[in-house]
Design a protein around this motif. Sequence first.
Motif, short mmCIF file in Angstrom:
data_model
loop_
_atom_site.label_atom_id
_atom_site.label_comp_id
_atom_site.label_asym_id
_atom_site.label_seq_id
_atom_site.Cartn_x
_atom_site.Cartn_y
_atom_site.Cartn_z
N PRO A 33 0.82 -1.22 0.00
CA PRO A 33 0.00 0.00 0.00
C PRO A 33 0.86 1.27 0.00
O PRO A 33 2.01 1.25 0.42
N VAL A 34 0.26 2.36 -0.48
CA VAL A 34 0.93 3.66 -0.52
C VAL A 34 1.22 4.13 0.91
O VAL A 34 0.39 3.96 1.81
N LEU A 35 2.40 4.73 1.11
CA LEU A 35 2.78 5.15 2.45
C LEU A 35 2.68 6.66 2.67
O LEU A 35 3.04 7.15 3.75
N LEU A 36 2.21 7.40 1.70
CA LEU A 36 2.04 8.85 1.89
C LEU A 36 0.99 9.07 2.98
O LEU A 36 -0.11 8.54 2.92
N ASN A 37 1.35 9.86 3.98
CA ASN A 37 0.44 10.10 5.11
C ASN A 37 0.00 11.55 5.21
O ASN A 37 -0.53 11.98 6.24
N LYS A 38 0.23 12.31 4.13
CA LYS A 38 -0.11 13.73 4.14
C LYS A 38 -0.60 14.13 2.75
O LYS A 38 -0.03 14.98 2.10
N GLY A 39 -1.66 13.45 2.30
CA GLY A 39 -2.17 13.69 0.96
C GLY A 39 -1.19 13.17 -0.08
O GLY A 39 -0.86 11.98 -0.11
N SER A 40 -0.69 14.06 -0.92
CA SER A 40 0.32 13.68 -1.92
C SER A 40 1.73 13.84 -1.37
O SER A 40 2.70 13.60 -2.09
N ASP A 41 1.86 14.21 -0.11
CA ASP A 41 3.16 14.43 0.53
C ASP A 41 3.27 13.48 1.72
O ASP A 41 2.45 12.59 1.91
N PHE A 42 4.29 13.68 2.53
CA PHE A 42 4.48 12.81 3.69
C PHE A 42 5.09 13.59 4.84
O PHE A 42 5.71 14.64 4.66
N ASP A 43 4.92 13.06 6.04
CA ASP A 43 5.55 13.58 7.25
C ASP A 43 6.18 12.38 7.95
O ASP A 43 5.49 11.56 8.54
N ASP A 44 7.52 12.27 7.86
CA ASP A 44 8.19 11.11 8.44
C ASP A 44 8.60 11.33 9.89
O ASP A 44 9.01 10.39 10.57
N ASN A 45 8.54 12.58 10.38
CA ASN A 45 8.77 12.88 11.80
C ASN A 45 10.12 12.36 12.32
O ASN A 45 10.23 11.94 13.47
N TYR A 46 11.14 12.40 11.47
CA TYR A 46 12.48 12.00 11.91
C TYR A 46 13.03 13.01 12.92
O TYR A 46 12.52 14.12 13.07
N VAL A 47 14.10 12.64 13.58
CA VAL A 47 14.77 13.52 14.53
C VAL A 47 16.21 13.73 14.06
O VAL A 47 16.86 12.81 13.55
N LEU A 48 16.71 14.96 14.20
CA LEU A 48 18.09 15.27 13.84
C LEU A 48 19.05 14.78 14.91
O LEU A 48 18.66 14.53 16.07
N ARG A 49 20.32 14.68 14.56
CA ARG A 49 21.34 14.30 15.53
C ARG A 49 21.42 15.34 16.65
O ARG A 49 21.22 16.53 16.43
N TYR A 50 21.72 14.84 17.84
CA TYR A 50 21.93 15.65 19.04
C TYR A 50 20.66 16.36 19.52
O TYR A 50 20.74 17.23 20.39
N GLN A 51 19.52 16.00 18.99
CA GLN A 51 18.26 16.53 19.48
C GLN A 51 17.71 15.61 20.57
O GLN A 51 18.04 14.42 20.62
N PRO A 52 16.86 16.13 21.47
CA PRO A 52 16.26 15.25 22.48
C PRO A 52 15.49 14.11 21.83
O PRO A 52 15.03 14.22 20.69
N ALA A 53 15.37 13.03 22.56
CA ALA A 53 14.60 11.89 22.06
C ALA A 53 13.19 12.35 21.70
O ALA A 53 12.58 13.14 22.42
N LYS A 54 12.70 11.86 20.58
CA LYS A 54 11.38 12.28 20.09
C LYS A 54 10.38 11.15 20.32
O LYS A 54 10.64 9.99 20.01
N VAL A 55 9.22 11.51 20.87
CA VAL A 55 8.10 10.57 21.00
C VAL A 55 7.20 10.78 19.79
O VAL A 55 6.67 11.87 19.59
N ASN A 56 7.05 9.76 18.99
CA ASN A 56 6.29 9.91 17.75
C ASN A 56 4.81 10.14 18.03
O ASN A 56 4.19 9.44 18.84
N ASN A 57 4.25 11.14 17.36
CA ASN A 57 2.82 11.42 17.47
C ASN A 57 2.18 11.64 16.10
O ASN A 57 1.11 12.23 16.01
N VAL A 58 2.87 11.18 15.05
CA VAL A 58 2.38 11.36 13.68
C VAL A 58 1.97 10.01 13.12
O VAL A 58 2.79 9.09 13.02
N ALA A 59 0.71 9.88 12.77
CA ALA A 59 0.20 8.63 12.22
C ALA A 59 0.93 8.29 10.92
O ALA A 59 1.08 9.14 10.04
N GLY A 60 1.39 7.06 10.81
CA GLY A 60 2.06 6.61 9.61
C GLY A 60 3.54 6.93 9.54
O GLY A 60 4.23 6.48 8.61
N ALA A 61 4.05 7.72 10.49
CA ALA A 61 5.46 8.13 10.43
C ALA A 61 6.41 6.96 10.65
O ALA A 61 7.44 6.86 9.97
N ILE A 62 6.10 6.09 11.58
CA ILE A 62 7.00 4.97 11.86
C ILE A 62 7.08 4.04 10.66
O ILE A 62 8.17 3.55 10.30
#
Length: 691
Positions: free
Chosen positions: A513-542
Amino acid sequence: MTIRQAIFLLLLSSAASLQAADATVRFDPSAPEVGPFPSDALTVPDAEQKTGKRIQMPMPDCVAQPSTCRELRLLNQLDGFNATPRFAVRFSVPIQPDSIRTGLAVVALNNLTSEEYGLNRDGEIVSVNQVIFDPQTNTAYAKPDSFLDQHRRFLLVVTNAVLDPAGRPVVADPAYTACITAPSNDYCATLARAVGSVSGRFGAQRIVAASVFTTQSATAWMEGARTALRRSATSFERANYVAFESISEAVFQSQTRTNPTGFTSETLPINLLQSIRGLSFGYFRSPNFLEEQRIPQTPTAARVQLPADSTAIAFHAFLPVAPKPAAGYPVVIFGHGLTDNRFVGPSAMASTLAAAGFVTVAFNAVGHGFGPESKLLIKSNAGSSIEIAAPGRGVDINNDGTIEASEGCLVVAPAPVGLRDCLRQTALDQMQLVRAIQAGIDLDGDGVVDLDTSRIFYVGQSLGAMYGTLFNAIEPEVAAAVLNSGGGTVIDLSRASPVYRSLAAAFAAARVPVLLNKGSDFDDNYVLRYQPAKVNNVAGAIELQNFFERLEWLQASGDPVNYAPHLKSSTLPGVPIKNILWGFGRGDQSVPNQTQTALVRAANMRESTWIYRHDIALKTIPQLPANPHIYLLNVLSLPTLAVALPAQSQAAAFLASGGTAISDPNNALLRAIFTADIFETPTFLPEDPGY
């Protein structure tokens, strides 16, 4: 104490004990979604592989998830895990995400070959970064804080420094305890020995889960392919030589349409060229390893066979007006960027290189230069004109009748190999060009070899810096290079880039199945290096993150970050340490700064990196382009020329020194214009995009 109070305290104590026991690190190494992942429990023995192993990931329901099955079948041909793997550890209950940094680590075990020095030492502990916690599955994800060796065994360790929300340490799964205390299979026996060898390395922390995994031999095929090239015939055919002073106009007629054939004309700004004596056009032949724009996967211990087919690759060279040295001109092979071609980017720097006495040679990367019927029309000052064949390497992959500027380089379907094989084949073509140069090339037809076979250098811009990283890591005959505006990993670059984000979206959209979770775009909710740990709250991001990580693993054998360590820290057999001048612009919107940093960090070459501070330059000249990606080559206006020429002069001087000296591009004129230094060697490489 009353009986009621005693009973209450007993119940409270029992409940606390049960709750603490529930904070368990799940253990099932044969299930990737449980882990800890990665794990050699997901491999099988294979004597044809350099590591002696081959991946064997379990398949999901291939009717419901055909794309995942296709990806896993490709991964199951590899001889190990990605050298920049994403770790996954599942817990029975929620945990404190920030405690993952102190409770998760990687220990280097033995390297499976002795042919290279290696990045890691036996017993070295590598911490983790980029922590993400998924509360839906109680799974923590993280990446290693530094690049790991290829074809080496590692131990992923989880300690009781990981805490649950109440601050209690997590405990071991009984399945893990049984695995290391009473091993019932080879994997558990291996794991028990590995854990026993490092158990004293973590002080008061106790290991409560672990996995042994082996990284893949990312460079093995390219090393074998270069050996195969040595068995091929070199050839050079000069097609035309044109004295530069006789040219009044040059028009590139690119084949952009098929059936019927159609062309798009572009007048090239040859008036900007200086210090050029003539243009030479010719061909060299290079073995073609591509099959339908893909290189088939072969076992990493097997000999790479020469393909039956070869390609006549068109190239051209800019000869300088400077007198030719006795040994011939030093030569720069120029690698152009994505959607560019051999007539644009290389021309923007040819004058500076010619003024320093270099011949610049350029050809189209795989999938570039438009169609095979493209041509160059040159008009002379006398009114005559000549037509020079300029066959491009573009391929109408989607059969829509149009050949786009880079079509045939990026492969999305049926196998999502991305730029992997475009980069590998182009780098091999460059190696073949080196062989042709060393065999002797007469560019102007006077019967004398024109190029110094001992002074071959390289300049790469953007994509050219990426396949140039592969080229320089594998090719021993190039001593120094300038790699500008490149980045990695390719997947990180595309998903984070405002300019190339559509490429990552195309991968997600092509799946079933298609993995786009923002219409024709996507939100992967990644975290940059040296940033605090991120708790995912975006559906489909994982799901998106896991998909992108699979693609990164699948494309690793063509990704520049897996070759950059071999430029200096862990050179490959027969290849010397390379002198590299790195450059990129702050706030690059095409190749984000954090991916440019990743490439330099993989090479361990911060000291030879210069950043163009576009943020500072914009304060003085706001008319500069918002995106500094092509600052090295943007010579079409006075403001951009003021930035490009000092950077080009620095690059030319670096190559003229054989890569031994790096000058400061902040000259007096530049300081007068901007009232500040706009080029710098950073104390810390940026880990954010800067825009």
